[in-house]
Design a protein around this motif. Structure first.
Motif, PDB file in Angstrom:
ATOM      1  N   ALA A   1    -117.108  -9.112 -47.332  1.00 46.68           N
ATOM      2  CA  ALA A   1    -118.094  -9.803 -46.502  1.00 46.68           C
ATOM      3  C   ALA A   1    -119.506  -9.471 -46.957  1.00 46.68           C
ATOM      4  CB  ALA A   1    -117.907  -9.430 -45.040  1.00 46.68           C
ATOM      5  N   ALA A   2    -119.750  -8.241 -47.381  1.00 44.05           N
ATOM      6  CA  ALA A   2    -121.071  -7.855 -47.859  1.00 44.05           C
ATOM      7  C   ALA A   2    -121.399  -8.561 -49.170  1.00 44.05           C
ATOM      8  CB  ALA A   2    -121.145  -6.343 -48.034  1.00 44.05           C
ATOM      9  N   GLU A   3    -120.411  -8.795 -50.004  1.00 41.91           N
ATOM     10  CA  GLU A   3    -120.661  -9.476 -51.269  1.00 41.91           C
ATOM     11  C   GLU A   3    -120.931 -10.958 -51.060  1.00 41.91           C
ATOM     12  OE1 GLU A   3    -117.296  -8.728 -53.727  1.00 41.91           O
ATOM     13  OE2 GLU A   3    -117.855  -6.653 -54.116  1.00 41.91           O
ATOM     14  N   ASN A   4    -120.344 -11.548 -50.039  1.00 41.18           N
ATOM     15  CA  ASN A   4    -120.537 -12.971 -49.775  1.00 41.18           C
ATOM     16  C   ASN A   4    -121.683 -13.251 -48.818  1.00 41.18           C
ATOM     17  OD1 ASN A   4    -118.413 -13.703 -51.418  1.00 41.18           O
ATOM     18  ND2 ASN A   4    -116.917 -13.557 -49.766  1.00 41.18           N
ATOM     19  N   ALA A   5    -122.442 -12.231 -48.468  1.00 40.24           N
ATOM     20  CA  ALA A   5    -123.559 -12.410 -47.540  1.00 40.24           C
ATOM     21  C   ALA A   5    -124.645 -13.250 -48.208  1.00 40.24           C
ATOM     22  CB  ALA A   5    -124.123 -11.054 -47.131  1.00 40.24           C
ATOM     23  N   ILE A   6    -125.433 -13.892 -47.383  1.00 39.92           N
ATOM     24  CA  ILE A   6    -126.527 -14.706 -47.901  1.00 39.92           C
ATOM     25  C   ILE A   6    -127.580 -13.776 -48.484  1.00 39.92           C
ATOM     26  CG2 ILE A   6    -128.366 -16.293 -47.284  1.00 39.92           C
ATOM     27  CD1 ILE A   6    -126.555 -17.333 -45.071  1.00 39.92           C
ATOM     28  N   SER A   7    -127.959 -14.040 -49.707  1.00 42.32           N
ATOM     29  CA  SER A   7    -129.003 -13.232 -50.332  1.00 42.32           C
ATOM     30  C   SER A   7    -130.098 -14.156 -50.821  1.00 42.32           C
ATOM     31  CB  SER A   7    -128.429 -12.428 -51.500  1.00 42.32           C
ATOM     32  OG  SER A   7    -127.952 -13.311 -52.488  1.00 42.32           O
ATOM     33  N   GLY A   8    -131.234 -13.620 -51.076  1.00 43.59           N
ATOM     34  CA  GLY A   8    -132.356 -14.421 -51.542  1.00 43.59           C
ATOM     35  C   GLY A   8    -133.646 -13.882 -50.986  1.00 43.59           C
ATOM     36  N   ASN A   9    -134.649 -14.702 -51.069  1.00 41.46           N
ATOM     37  CA  ASN A   9    -135.968 -14.285 -50.635  1.00 41.46           C
ATOM     38  C   ASN A   9    -136.472 -15.251 -49.573  1.00 41.46           C
ATOM     39  OD1 ASN A   9    -138.533 -13.287 -50.443  1.00 41.46           O
ATOM     40  ND2 ASN A   9    -138.834 -13.130 -52.649  1.00 41.46           N
ATOM     41  N   ILE A  10    -137.188 -14.741 -48.631  1.00 39.13           N
ATOM     42  CA  ILE A  10    -137.739 -15.567 -47.561  1.00 39.13           C
ATOM     43  C   ILE A  10    -138.849 -16.469 -48.080  1.00 39.13           C
ATOM     44  CG2 ILE A  10    -139.472 -13.927 -46.755  1.00 39.13           C
ATOM     45  CD1 ILE A  10    -137.192 -15.961 -44.482  1.00 39.13           C
ATOM     46  N   ALA A  11    -139.352 -16.211 -49.282  1.00 29.68           N
ATOM     47  CA  ALA A  11    -140.418 -17.037 -49.852  1.00 29.68           C
ATOM     48  C   ALA A  11    -139.952 -18.469 -50.072  1.00 29.68           C
ATOM     49  CB  ALA A  11    -140.905 -16.442 -51.166  1.00 29.68           C
ATOM     50  N   THR A  12    -138.669 -18.674 -50.352  1.00 29.29           N
ATOM     51  CA  THR A  12    -138.182 -20.037 -50.531  1.00 29.29           C
ATOM     52  C   THR A  12    -138.254 -20.812 -49.220  1.00 29.29           C
ATOM     53  OG1 THR A  12    -135.920 -19.258 -50.180  1.00 29.29           O
ATOM     54  CG2 THR A  12    -136.676 -19.433 -52.449  1.00 29.29           C
ATOM     55  N   VAL A  13    -137.978 -20.164 -48.130  1.00 29.09           N
ATOM     56  CA  VAL A  13    -138.109 -20.807 -46.820  1.00 29.09           C
ATOM     57  C   VAL A  13    -139.589 -21.049 -46.524  1.00 29.09           C
ATOM     58  CG1 VAL A  13    -137.704 -20.539 -44.345  1.00 29.09           C
ATOM     59  CG2 VAL A  13    -135.989 -19.769 -45.987  1.00 29.09           C
ATOM     60  N   GLY A  14    -140.414 -20.107 -46.887  1.00 28.69           N
ATOM     61  CA  GLY A  14    -141.849 -20.249 -46.668  1.00 28.69           C
ATOM     62  C   GLY A  14    -142.433 -21.419 -47.432  1.00 28.69           C
ATOM     63  N   TYR A  15    -141.967 -21.640 -48.664  1.00 26.22           N
ATOM     64  CA  TYR A  15    -142.474 -22.776 -49.415  1.00 26.22           C
ATOM     65  C   TYR A  15    -142.008 -24.083 -48.786  1.00 26.22           C
ATOM     66  CZ  TYR A  15    -143.360 -26.246 -52.892  1.00 26.22           C
ATOM     67  OH  TYR A  15    -143.783 -27.383 -53.510  1.00 26.22           O
ATOM     68  N   GLY A  16    -140.785 -24.096 -48.296  1.00 20.98           N
ATOM     69  CA  GLY A  16    -140.304 -25.293 -47.618  1.00 20.98           C
ATOM     70  C   GLY A  16    -141.147 -25.624 -46.401  1.00 20.98           C
ATOM     71  N   LEU A  17    -141.552 -24.619 -45.671  1.00 21.26           N
ATOM     72  CA  LEU A  17    -142.419 -24.838 -44.512  1.00 21.26           C
ATOM     73  C   LEU A  17    -143.845 -25.193 -44.939  1.00 21.26           C
ATOM     74  CD1 LEU A  17    -141.224 -21.956 -42.176  1.00 21.26           C
ATOM     75  CD2 LEU A  17    -140.710 -24.389 -41.986  1.00 21.26           C
ATOM     76  N   ALA A  18    -144.273 -24.651 -46.071  1.00 18.99           N
ATOM     77  CA  ALA A  18    -145.625 -24.922 -46.548  1.00 18.99           C
ATOM     78  C   ALA A  18    -145.771 -26.371 -47.013  1.00 18.99           C
ATOM     79  CB  ALA A  18    -145.991 -23.966 -47.683  1.00 18.99           C
ATOM     80  N   VAL A  19    -144.688 -27.007 -47.360  1.00 24.45           N
ATOM     81  CA  VAL A  19    -144.743 -28.391 -47.817  1.00 24.45           C
ATOM     82  C   VAL A  19    -144.858 -29.357 -46.633  1.00 24.45           C
ATOM     83  CG1 VAL A  19    -143.361 -30.171 -48.977  1.00 24.45           C
ATOM     84  CG2 VAL A  19    -143.549 -27.917 -49.953  1.00 24.45           C
ATOM     85  N   LEU A  20    -144.425 -28.943 -45.471  1.00 25.85           N
ATOM     86  CA  LEU A  20    -144.466 -29.832 -44.312  1.00 25.85           C
ATOM     87  C   LEU A  20    -145.894 -30.254 -43.952  1.00 25.85           C
ATOM     88  CD1 LEU A  20    -141.822 -28.257 -41.926  1.00 25.85           C
ATOM     89  CD2 LEU A  20    -141.652 -30.376 -43.214  1.00 25.85           C
ATOM     90  N   GLY A  21    -146.806 -29.321 -43.953  1.00 28.77           N
ATOM     91  CA  GLY A  21    -148.189 -29.637 -43.592  1.00 28.77           C
ATOM     92  C   GLY A  21    -148.830 -30.656 -44.512  1.00 28.77           C
ATOM     93  N   PRO A  22    -148.835 -30.409 -45.832  1.00 32.12           N
ATOM     94  CA  PRO A  22    -149.407 -31.410 -46.732  1.00 32.12           C
ATOM     95  C   PRO A  22    -148.652 -32.739 -46.707  1.00 32.12           C
ATOM     96  CG  PRO A  22    -149.316 -29.313 -47.839  1.00 32.12           C
ATOM     97  CD  PRO A  22    -148.598 -29.141 -46.526  1.00 32.12           C
ATOM     98  N   GLY A  23    -147.347 -32.703 -46.504  1.00 32.60           N
ATOM     99  CA  GLY A  23    -146.584 -33.955 -46.444  1.00 32.60           C
ATOM    100  C   GLY A  23    -146.999 -34.806 -45.255  1.00 32.60           C
ATOM    101  N   ILE A  24    -147.132 -34.173 -44.111  1.00 32.21           N
ATOM    102  CA  ILE A  24    -147.582 -34.900 -42.922  1.00 32.21           C
ATOM    103  C   ILE A  24    -149.033 -35.355 -43.101  1.00 32.21           C
ATOM    104  CG2 ILE A  24    -148.121 -34.637 -40.463  1.00 32.21           C
ATOM    105  CD1 ILE A  24    -145.679 -32.729 -40.329  1.00 32.21           C
ATOM    106  N   GLY A  25    -149.852 -34.482 -43.680  1.00 29.07           N
ATOM    107  CA  GLY A  25    -151.259 -34.828 -43.905  1.00 29.07           C
ATOM    108  C   GLY A  25    -151.426 -36.009 -44.836  1.00 29.07           C
ATOM    109  N   LEU A  26    -150.637 -36.059 -45.906  1.00 25.20           N
ATOM    110  CA  LEU A  26    -150.717 -37.188 -46.826  1.00 25.20           C
ATOM    111  C   LEU A  26    -150.277 -38.475 -46.160  1.00 25.20           C
ATOM    112  CD1 LEU A  26    -149.393 -35.653 -50.159  1.00 25.20           C
ATOM    113  CD2 LEU A  26    -151.671 -36.529 -49.703  1.00 25.20           C
TER     114      LEU A  26
END
Length: 84
Positions: free
Chosen positions: A12-37
């Motif tokens: 279960a520890a090997e199959n846990a979700i791994s990664g960086n929160i920065a990828t989620v942050g970039y996804g959220l950062a795109v919402l503002g400019p997308g709505i603004g455009l």
């Protein structure tokens, strides 16, 4: 039997979700400019439809605004790479 020796816990520890929160942050950062455009371009087209004689001035102002809004998206991308 301890939890560390249990094979299901290790699997279960090997199959846990791994990664960086920065990828989620970039996804959220795109919402503002997308709505603004969307708002910026939509209102410019609306203004051109209402007053076709000022279409050139509206288009120029829109492109300047688009440049500023796109900078926000690029800052989100760069920030995502800096903090990973």
């Amino acid at each position: 039997m301890s939890l560390l020796a249990d094979p299901s816990v290790i699997l279960a520890a090997e199959n846990a979700i791994s990664g960086n929160i920065a990828t989620v942050g970039y996804g959220l950062a795109v919402l503002g400019p997308g709505i603004g455009l969307g708002i910026l371009i939509g209102k410019t087209v609306e203004g051109m439809a209402r007053q076709p004689e000022v279409a050139g001035q509206l288009r120029t102002t829109m492109f300047i605004g688009v440049a500023f809004v796109e900078v926000l998206g690029l800052l989100g991308l760069i920030t995502g790479f800096l903090f990973t």
